[in-house]
Write a protein that holds these residues in place. Structure first.
Motif, PDB file in Angstrom:
ATOM      1  N   SER A  37       0.802  -1.219   0.000  1.00  0.00           N
ATOM      2  CA  SER A  37       0.000   0.000   0.000  1.00  0.00           C
ATOM      3  C   SER A  37       0.837   1.272   0.000  1.00  0.00           C
ATOM      4  O   SER A  37       0.421   2.296  -0.554  1.00  0.00           O
ATOM      5  CB  SER A  37      -0.927  -0.017   1.216  1.00  0.00           C
ATOM      6  N   ALA A  38       2.015   1.246   0.606  1.00  0.00           N
ATOM      7  CA  ALA A  38       2.842   2.450   0.714  1.00  0.00           C
ATOM      8  C   ALA A  38       3.299   2.982  -0.654  1.00  0.00           C
ATOM      9  O   ALA A  38       3.198   4.191  -0.891  1.00  0.00           O
ATOM     10  CB  ALA A  38       4.034   2.189   1.624  1.00  0.00           C
ATOM     11  N   PRO A  39       3.790   2.151  -1.569  1.00  0.00           N
ATOM     12  CA  PRO A  39       4.160   2.696  -2.885  1.00  0.00           C
ATOM     13  C   PRO A  39       2.957   3.218  -3.678  1.00  0.00           C
ATOM     14  O   PRO A  39       3.091   4.192  -4.430  1.00  0.00           O
ATOM     15  CB  PRO A  39       4.796   1.510  -3.619  1.00  0.00           C
ATOM     16  N   ILE A  40       1.804   2.614  -3.477  1.00  0.00           N
ATOM     17  CA  ILE A  40       0.600   3.118  -4.144  1.00  0.00           C
ATOM     18  C   ILE A  40       0.257   4.490  -3.584  1.00  0.00           C
ATOM     19  O   ILE A  40      -0.151   5.389  -4.328  1.00  0.00           O
ATOM     20  CB  ILE A  40      -0.566   2.125  -3.979  1.00  0.00           C
ATOM     21  N   THR A  41       0.445   4.667  -2.269  1.00  0.00           N
ATOM     22  CA  THR A  41       0.217   5.972  -1.643  1.00  0.00           C
ATOM     23  C   THR A  41       1.168   7.013  -2.221  1.00  0.00           C
ATOM     24  O   THR A  41       0.747   8.130  -2.557  1.00  0.00           O
ATOM     25  CB  THR A  41       0.414   5.888  -0.116  1.00  0.00           C
ATOM     26  N   ALA A  42       2.432   6.653  -2.335  1.00  0.00           N
ATOM     27  CA  ALA A  42       3.421   7.598  -2.880  1.00  0.00           C
ATOM     28  C   ALA A  42       3.098   7.948  -4.332  1.00  0.00           C
ATOM     29  O   ALA A  42       3.175   9.126  -4.723  1.00  0.00           O
ATOM     30  CB  ALA A  42       4.823   7.001  -2.773  1.00  0.00           C
ATOM     31  N   ALA A  43       2.726   6.953  -5.117  1.00  0.00           N
ATOM     32  CA  ALA A  43       2.381   7.213  -6.521  1.00  0.00           C
ATOM     33  C   ALA A  43       1.150   8.113  -6.625  1.00  0.00           C
ATOM     34  O   ALA A  43       1.113   9.044  -7.447  1.00  0.00           O
ATOM     35  CB  ALA A  43       2.136   5.899  -7.252  1.00  0.00           C
ATOM     36  N   ALA A  44       0.153   7.864  -5.791  1.00  0.00           N
ATOM     37  CA  ALA A  44      -1.047   8.703  -5.807  1.00  0.00           C
ATOM     38  C   ALA A  44      -0.730  10.124  -5.364  1.00  0.00           C
ATOM     39  O   ALA A  44      -1.279  11.088  -5.906  1.00  0.00           O
ATOM     40  CB  ALA A  44      -2.123   8.091  -4.914  1.00  0.00           C
ATOM     41  N   TYR A  45       0.188  10.273  -4.406  1.00  0.00           N
ATOM     42  CA  TYR A  45       0.581  11.609  -3.961  1.00  0.00           C
ATOM     43  C   TYR A  45       1.280  12.372  -5.085  1.00  0.00           C
ATOM     44  O   TYR A  45       0.981  13.544  -5.340  1.00  0.00           O
ATOM     45  CB  TYR A  45       1.496  11.510  -2.740  1.00  0.00           C
ATOM     46  N   PHE A  46       2.229  11.712  -5.751  1.00  0.00           N
ATOM     47  CA  PHE A  46       2.935  12.381  -6.844  1.00  0.00           C
ATOM     48  C   PHE A  46       1.995  12.695  -8.003  1.00  0.00           C
ATOM     49  O   PHE A  46       2.134  13.733  -8.664  1.00  0.00           O
ATOM     50  CB  PHE A  46       4.120  11.542  -7.310  1.00  0.00           C
ATOM     51  N   LEU A  47       1.032  11.826  -8.254  1.00  0.00           N
ATOM     52  CA  LEU A  47       0.037  12.101  -9.283  1.00  0.00           C
ATOM     53  C   LEU A  47      -0.816  13.307  -8.906  1.00  0.00           C
ATOM     54  O   LEU A  47      -1.084  14.173  -9.739  1.00  0.00           O
ATOM     55  CB  LEU A  47      -0.860  10.874  -9.503  1.00  0.00           C
ATOM     56  N   THR A  48      -1.215  13.387  -7.647  1.00  0.00           N
ATOM     57  CA  THR A  48      -2.024  14.509  -7.182  1.00  0.00           C
ATOM     58  C   THR A  48      -1.268  15.829  -7.305  1.00  0.00           C
ATOM     59  O   THR A  48      -1.821  16.827  -7.777  1.00  0.00           O
ATOM     60  CB  THR A  48      -2.461  14.289  -5.721  1.00  0.00           C
ATOM     61  N   THR A  49      -0.013  15.833  -6.892  1.00  0.00           N
ATOM     62  CA  THR A  49       0.758  17.079  -7.012  1.00  0.00           C
ATOM     63  C   THR A  49       0.996  17.446  -8.470  1.00  0.00           C
ATOM     64  O   THR A  49       0.983  18.629  -8.824  1.00  0.00           O
ATOM     65  CB  THR A  49       2.103  16.973  -6.268  1.00  0.00           C
ATOM     66  N   SER A  50       1.181  16.465  -9.310  1.00  0.00           N
ATOM     67  CA  SER A  50       1.362  16.732 -10.740  1.00  0.00           C
ATOM     68  C   SER A  50       0.091  17.321 -11.358  1.00  0.00           C
ATOM     69  O   SER A  50       0.149  18.267 -12.149  1.00  0.00           O
ATOM     70  CB  SER A  50       1.754  15.448 -11.461  1.00  0.00           C
ATOM     71  N   ILE A  51      -1.046  16.770 -10.992  1.00  0.00           N
ATOM     72  CA  ILE A  51      -2.322  17.299 -11.490  1.00  0.00           C
ATOM     73  C   ILE A  51      -2.513  18.730 -11.005  1.00  0.00           C
ATOM     74  O   ILE A  51      -2.907  19.612 -11.777  1.00  0.00           O
ATOM     75  CB  ILE A  51      -3.492  16.399 -11.028  1.00  0.00           C
ATOM     76  N   HIS A  52      -2.208  18.964  -9.742  1.00  0.00           N
ATOM     77  CA  HIS A  52      -2.358  20.315  -9.188  1.00  0.00           C
ATOM     78  C   HIS A  52      -1.462  21.314  -9.926  1.00  0.00           C
ATOM     79  O   HIS A  52      -1.895  22.417 -10.276  1.00  0.00           O
ATOM     80  CB  HIS A  52      -2.026  20.301  -7.698  1.00  0.00           C
ATOM     81  N   GLN A  53      -0.215  20.957 -10.156  1.00  0.00           N
ATOM     82  CA  GLN A  53       0.712  21.854 -10.856  1.00  0.00           C
ATOM     83  C   GLN A  53       0.284  22.090 -12.296  1.00  0.00           C
ATOM     84  O   GLN A  53       0.400  23.215 -12.806  1.00  0.00           O
ATOM     85  CB  GLN A  53       2.125  21.295 -10.801  1.00  0.00           C
ATOM     86  N   THR A  54      -0.221  21.068 -12.949  1.00  0.00           N
ATOM     87  CA  THR A  54      -0.681  21.220 -14.333  1.00  0.00           C
ATOM     88  C   THR A  54      -1.880  22.150 -14.398  1.00  0.00           C
ATOM     89  O   THR A  54      -1.937  23.034 -15.269  1.00  0.00           O
ATOM     90  CB  THR A  54      -1.051  19.849 -14.921  1.00  0.00           C
ATOM     91  N   PHE A  55      -2.831  21.977 -13.498  1.00  0.00           N
ATOM     92  CA  PHE A  55      -4.002  22.844 -13.495  1.00  0.00           C
ATOM     93  C   PHE A  55      -3.632  24.283 -13.138  1.00  0.00           C
ATOM     94  O   PHE A  55      -4.207  25.229 -13.666  1.00  0.00           O
ATOM     95  CB  PHE A  55      -5.059  22.327 -12.526  1.00  0.00           C
ATOM     96  N   ALA A  56      -2.664  24.469 -12.244  1.00  0.00           N
ATOM     97  CA  ALA A  56      -2.260  25.818 -11.862  1.00  0.00           C
ATOM     98  C   ALA A  56      -1.507  26.521 -12.986  1.00  0.00           C
ATOM     99  O   ALA A  56      -1.597  27.746 -13.126  1.00  0.00           O
ATOM    100  CB  ALA A  56      -1.397  25.764 -10.610  1.00  0.00           C
ATOM    101  N   ALA A  57      -0.780  25.765 -13.788  1.00  0.00           N
ATOM    102  CA  ALA A  57       0.013  26.360 -14.867  1.00  0.00           C
ATOM    103  C   ALA A  57      -0.831  26.730 -16.075  1.00  0.00           C
ATOM    104  O   ALA A  57      -0.399  27.526 -16.911  1.00  0.00           O
ATOM    105  CB  ALA A  57       1.113  25.396 -15.285  1.00  0.00           C
ATOM    106  N   LYS A  58      -2.013  26.133 -16.195  1.00  0.00           N
ATOM    107  CA  LYS A  58      -2.868  26.384 -17.358  1.00  0.00           C
ATOM    108  C   LYS A  58      -4.196  26.964 -16.888  1.00  0.00           C
ATOM    109  O   LYS A  58      -5.158  26.228 -16.649  1.00  0.00           O
ATOM    110  CB  LYS A  58      -3.108  25.089 -18.133  1.00  0.00           C
ATOM    111  N   PRO A  59      -4.292  28.284 -16.788  1.00  0.00           N
ATOM    112  CA  PRO A  59      -5.553  28.881 -16.340  1.00  0.00           C
ATOM    113  C   PRO A  59      -6.646  28.731 -17.397  1.00  0.00           C
ATOM    114  O   PRO A  59      -6.366  28.550 -18.589  1.00  0.00           O
ATOM    115  CB  PRO A  59      -5.189  30.348 -16.119  1.00  0.00           C
ATOM    116  N   LEU A  60      -7.865  28.796 -16.949  1.00  0.00           N
ATOM    117  CA  LEU A  60      -9.010  28.671 -17.842  1.00  0.00           C
ATOM    118  C   LEU A  60      -9.229  29.998 -18.565  1.00  0.00           C
ATOM    119  O   LEU A  60      -9.259  31.058 -17.932  1.00  0.00           O
ATOM    120  CB  LEU A  60     -10.260  28.303 -17.049  1.00  0.00           C
ATOM    121  N   VAL A  61      -9.385  29.927 -19.883  1.00  0.00           N
ATOM    122  CA  VAL A  61      -9.621  31.132 -20.679  1.00  0.00           C
ATOM    123  C   VAL A  61     -10.831  30.883 -21.566  1.00  0.00           C
ATOM    124  O   VAL A  61     -10.804  29.997 -22.429  1.00  0.00           O
ATOM    125  CB  VAL A  61      -8.394  31.469 -21.550  1.00  0.00           C
TER     126      VAL A  61
END
Length: 119
Positions: A37-61
């Motif tokens: 379960s621990a590596p799945i947690t780490a992978a989900a965390y990195f995926l979440t931060t990646s999604i957050h950074q992608t959404f923050a870098a591309k504002p809605l227009v």
């Protein structure tokens, strides 16, 4: 429909079971589950931060308010589901580690308790 494997099933048990037929937890099984379960947690965390950074870098227009609201809704749902998966696996990992510790303490208590002499 008949299950073709039903005739091949055997009633041989390789592990001790409880009265309900479930295998009791052991510290090793708990730690193995936490190790999965621990590596799945780490992978989900990195995926979440990646999604957050992608959404923050591309504002809605857009000039359309409905499109902006739907886009914000979809972004919120995607980030929310990803965060939920991260938290769920993290709690499962911590719970399995806690259960392993509890089982080790209980087995240590049971083995150190002297048995009363028979009368």
């Amino acid at each position: 429909m008949v299950n073709p494997n039903s005739a091949q099933e055997s009633n041989v048990q390789t592990s001790p079971t409880t009265t309900s037929g479930e295998v009791p937890p052991t510290p090793l099984r708990c730690l193995t589950g936490a190790a999965i379960s621990a590596p799945i947690t780490a992978a989900a965390y990195f995926l979440t931060t990646s999604i957050h950074q992608t959404f923050a870098a591309k504002p809605l227009v857009s000039d359309n308010m409905l499109a902006l609201r739907l886009s914000a809704l979809v972004r919120t749902l995607v980030l929310g589901v990803s965060t939920l998966a991260t938290i769920t696996f993290a709690i499962a990992t911590l719970g399995l580690i806690g259960l392993a510790i509890q089982l080790m303490v209980q087995s240590g208590r049971n083995s150190s308790t002297p048995t009363p002499p028979e009368s």
